[in-house]
Structures are given as structure tokens and as C-alpha cells.
Scaffold this motif. Sequence first.
Motif, PDB file in Angstrom:
ATOM      1  N   LYS A  53       0.947  -1.549   0.095  1.00  9.69           N
ATOM      2  CA  LYS A  53       0.720  -0.039  -0.332  1.00  9.69           C
ATOM      3  C   LYS A  53       0.816   1.128   0.037  1.00  9.69           C
ATOM      4  O   LYS A  53       0.585   2.310  -0.765  1.00  9.69           O
ATOM      5  N   GLU A  54       2.148   1.580   1.124  1.00  8.24           N
ATOM      6  CA  GLU A  54       2.958   2.454   0.313  1.00  8.24           C
ATOM      7  C   GLU A  54       3.331   2.472  -0.447  1.00  8.24           C
ATOM      8  O   GLU A  54       3.994   3.614  -1.252  1.00  8.24           O
ATOM      9  N   ALA A  55       3.946   1.570  -0.936  1.00  2.00           N
ATOM     10  CA  ALA A  55       4.275   1.927  -2.366  1.00  2.00           C
ATOM     11  C   ALA A  55       3.289   2.215  -3.377  1.00  2.00           C
ATOM     12  O   ALA A  55       3.956   3.238  -4.588  1.00  2.00           O
ATOM     13  N   GLN A  56       2.233   1.611  -3.010  1.00  2.00           N
ATOM     14  CA  GLN A  56       1.506   1.998  -4.279  1.00  2.00           C
ATOM     15  C   GLN A  56       1.031   4.017  -3.836  1.00  2.00           C
ATOM     16  O   GLN A  56       1.021   4.166  -4.828  1.00  2.00           O
ATOM     17  N   SER A  57       0.929   3.910  -3.182  1.00  2.00           N
ATOM     18  CA  SER A  57       1.318   5.714  -2.587  1.00  2.00           C
ATOM     19  C   SER A  57       2.214   5.954  -3.354  1.00  2.00           C
ATOM     20  O   SER A  57       1.899   7.348  -3.614  1.00  2.00           O
ATOM     21  N   HIS A  58       3.644   5.942  -2.991  1.00  5.12           N
ATOM     22  CA  HIS A  58       4.833   6.219  -3.646  1.00  5.12           C
ATOM     23  C   HIS A  58       4.518   6.711  -5.098  1.00  5.12           C
ATOM     24  O   HIS A  58       4.529   7.733  -5.265  1.00  5.12           O
TER      25      HIS A  58
END
Length: 158
Positions: A53-58
Motif C-alpha cells: 500500500k505504501e509503494a502504491q501511494s508513492h
Amino acid sequence: MVDKVPMTQGGFVNLQEELRWRQQEERPRIIEAIAEARAHGDLSENAEYHAAKEAQSHNEGRIAELEDLIARAEVIDLSKMSGSKIKFGAKVKLVDEDTEEEKTYQIVGDQEADVKAGRISISSPIARALIGKEVGDSIEVNAPGGSKAYEILAIHWG
């Protein structure tokens, strides 16, 4: 009024390629990682899910930034540049007045800057000091390591 972002054709192509990669390759890979992590059950303690999810946000943030930069791009054709005064796109050969070390820099857009490759940002202190100068002029730059003095040896275009 929208501020234009000056860049070379090469820098523009690199931004377009990164955008394509993030949208067509990275986005599906991240979505797949999220789906896989979801299948592992409890999301509250699922580190893989939170990392995905963090990678998606970035990735989505960078996509938005790239779309904005591409929309505001002012691609400058370096083959049409000439003159005796330094401006965007110029390749400038300098000599350090203290060490006699010679360096060559090209003045490019913020997104294209790579000092190791000899490309400096138009908004960098050294580029700002160079703009409007000619061969034979000296400049002084307040660098992080102290003040540096350079003499301009040559200007090349294209």
C-alpha cells in the motif's frame, strides 16, 4: 498562470518513459502485490500488505508529479541555440581558479540534473552565476564547501 518547466528533448522523453513505466508496469505489479498480501488474511498485522500500500501511494504520487511536469514542459530545442552568452542548454567549460581543474557542465532543467553526468540544474547556484556570462568572464559561486571562483573557457551548443 501555469509556470512552464524548461527541459531538453532528452529530459522530456525520459519523463514520458518513466510515466509509461509507472502506469503500465509498476502500477499492475503493485496491485498484484496488494491482492496477494490480502489473500494472506488479517490486514492489521500484514507487513506485506502495508508495504505494498505504501509503494502504491508513492507510485501514484510520482505519476501525478510526472503528469504535471509533462503538462507544463517547455521543451527547448538545443539545436537552435547559439550565441556568445550562456543560457539554458549551453555546455560550459570552466576552470577552477584555485585548483586549475577543468570541468564541463550543461545547464538543463531541474528534473534532468545529474552532476556526475555533467548536467546542472538551471536553478543551481553555479548555473545562476553562469547565465548571461561570456567566455573569459569569471564567476564566484557560494558552494556548500565555501566560495569557489571559476573562469569560463568555452561555450558550446547542441
